[in-house]
Scaffold this motif. Structure first.
Motif, PDB file in Angstrom:
ATOM      1  N   VAL A  17      -1.297   6.164  -6.041  1.00 22.15           N
ATOM      2  CA  VAL A  17      -2.118   6.349  -4.842  1.00 22.15           C
ATOM      3  C   VAL A  17      -1.561   7.544  -4.083  1.00 22.15           C
ATOM      4  O   VAL A  17      -0.384   7.565  -3.707  1.00 22.15           O
ATOM      5  N   LEU A  28      -6.844  -2.383  -0.258  1.00 20.21           N
ATOM      6  CA  LEU A  28      -6.349  -1.501  -1.313  1.00 20.21           C
ATOM      7  C   LEU A  28      -5.408  -2.253  -2.246  1.00 20.21           C
ATOM      8  O   LEU A  28      -5.494  -2.114  -3.478  1.00 20.21           O
ATOM      9  N   THR A  29      -4.512  -3.070  -1.695  1.00 18.60           N
ATOM     10  CA  THR A  29      -3.577  -3.803  -2.557  1.00 18.60           C
ATOM     11  C   THR A  29      -4.308  -4.731  -3.514  1.00 18.60           C
ATOM     12  O   THR A  29      -3.910  -4.883  -4.674  1.00 18.60           O
ATOM     13  N   SER A  55       2.534   0.168  -4.176  1.00 22.15           N
ATOM     14  CA  SER A  55       1.257   0.313  -4.882  1.00 22.15           C
ATOM     15  C   SER A  55       1.465   0.372  -6.394  1.00 22.15           C
ATOM     16  O   SER A  55       0.623  -0.094  -7.166  1.00 22.15           O
ATOM     17  N   THR A  72      -1.044   5.880   3.275  1.00 23.58           N
ATOM     18  CA  THR A  72      -0.932   5.015   2.094  1.00 23.58           C
ATOM     19  C   THR A  72      -0.492   5.884   0.928  1.00 23.58           C
ATOM     20  O   THR A  72      -0.846   7.059   0.841  1.00 23.58           O
ATOM     21  N   GLY A  73       0.265   5.284   0.022  1.00 24.25           N
ATOM     22  CA  GLY A  73       0.624   5.999  -1.196  1.00 24.25           C
ATOM     23  C   GLY A  73       1.565   7.170  -0.959  1.00 24.25           C
ATOM     24  O   GLY A  73       2.354   7.202  -0.017  1.00 24.25           O
ATOM     25  N   ALA A 100       0.818  -1.215   0.000  1.00 20.32           N
ATOM     26  CA  ALA A 100       0.000   0.000   0.000  1.00 20.32           C
ATOM     27  C   ALA A 100       0.851   1.264   0.000  1.00 20.32           C
ATOM     28  O   ALA A 100       0.314   2.362  -0.024  1.00 20.32           O
ATOM     29  N   LEU A 159      -5.795  -2.800  -6.321  1.00 20.26           N
ATOM     30  CA  LEU A 159      -4.780  -2.388  -7.294  1.00 20.26           C
ATOM     31  C   LEU A 159      -4.321  -3.536  -8.183  1.00 20.26           C
ATOM     32  O   LEU A 159      -3.635  -3.302  -9.183  1.00 20.26           O
ATOM     33  N   LYS A 192      -5.573  -1.421   4.240  1.00 22.50           N
ATOM     34  CA  LYS A 192      -4.457  -1.388   3.290  1.00 22.50           C
ATOM     35  C   LYS A 192      -4.398  -2.673   2.472  1.00 22.50           C
ATOM     36  O   LYS A 192      -4.078  -2.640   1.274  1.00 22.50           O
TER      37      LYS A 192
END
Length: 323
Positions: A291, A171-172, A145, A314-315, A140, A175, A168
């Motif tokens: 991100v 989110l991965t 990312s 994150t990002g 993340a 992606l 997180k």
């Protein structure tokens, strides 16, 4: 001009906003008005003098910026030896790239250092082959990312990501990761982390690991590699070194440990051009999604570093030098 300066080494508390003279460009350099400055995890090492290269005081952190030449001109994203946390910077012409229309400052900053790192980790260091399984530690984060998306784009057979919270990890997978793993499994014993990575790969060892944590995460990742597998190490976020690697064990398992530091690519401009020449157009087309983790005023630089070190972000994190 306003800039962040440190006069002693330490944590976020050593970051002070001060007035400094404008830098003066040398041969092959230009002076730029900074619209946005990038923050990287390496900056947290730099200010405590635990980075790969020794630091000298006083210093202004920051290795990347987006800005325009003083007096006007094309918006560029650029890399620096330091000094990026400021209203103005000087940069070498060969380390700046035009930002395409439709690409935001934050997106450009996400790819100039972290994106180029992800690009070279997979292409230059790991030599990813289509069909291989790739593990992305800290999936993340800024590098992770983008590495997930590039590995998927370049034909990885399976992408496994680690991330420290359910949000997180979700989110991965959004992606492009096939499955995500909690790195806390490595806290006490690397063998549990090894087992988790192999389980995430259907019980099989993995081919490539992009690793930036150190400690038990490194140890467990190395043990999870298949014959001819490659672990590329490019950081030590935990500040805990892994166990020493025994060359005999590498021979016995046909595994490889490869180090990577983007600074060496910066000394070969054609390597940076290759990465940025692909990454910036992909962002402009919407085919690569940086991100963005947060935009902080320059005056909140300590808070930004605190959030980054506490893994609350994150990002990509950036600084606004106008605030």
């Amino acid at each position: 001009m306003r800039a962040v300066q440190i006069t002693r080494f330490g944590g976020p508390e050593v970051l002070d906003v001060v007035d400094l003279p404008e830098p003066e460009p040398g041969d092959g350099q230009k002076l730029y008005d900074v619209s946005t400055a990038g923050i990287n995890f390496a900056d947290t090492h730099q200010i405590e003098n635990s980075y790969l290269s020794a630091q000298t005081l006083p210093l202004t952190p920051g290795a990347e910026f987006v800005g325009t030449p003083s007096g006007g001109g094309q918006r560029v994203v650029g890399l620096l030896d330091g000094g990026g946390y400021a209203e103005k910077v000087v940069a070498h012409d060969f380390l700046t790239w035009a930002v395409p229309d439709g690409v935001t400052d934050e997106q450009a900053l996400a790819v100039v250092l972290q994106g180029a790192t992800a690009w070279h980790l997979l292409r230059t260091s790991a030599h990813l082959v289509a069909g291989e399984t790739v593990v992305v530690i800290a999936g993340a984060g800024g590098v992770g990312s983008l590495a997930i998306q590039l590995a998927r784009r370049w034909g990885a057979g399976r992408v496994i990501a680690t991330a420290s919270s359910p949000e997180k990890r979700a989110l991965t997978e959004e992606l492009g990761a096939d499955v995500s793993v909690d790195p806390a499994l490595a806290d006490d014993d690397p063998t549990g982390f090894t087992a988790a990575l192999r389980e995430a790969n259907g019980g099989r060892p993995v081919d490539v690991v992009l690793e930036m944590t150190g400690g038990h995460v490194f140890d467990g990742s190395l043990a999870a590699l298949a014959p001819f597998g490659r672990l590329v190490t490019y950081g030590m976020a935990s500040r805990t070194p892994p166990q020493p690697v025994n060359p005999t064990s590498l021979m016995a398992t046909s595994r490889a440990v490869i180090g990577f530091w983007l600074a060496h690519c910066m000394r070969r401009p054609e390597m940076m051009d290759a990465a940025l020449g692909e990454l910036l157009p992909l962002v402009a087309e919407g085919a690569l999604r940086p991100v963005i983790g947060g935009r902080y005023p320059l005056t909140a630089v300590r808070e930004a570093h605190q959030d980054l070190r506490a893994r609350r972000t994150t990002g990509k994190l950036v600084l606004d030098p106008t605030r």
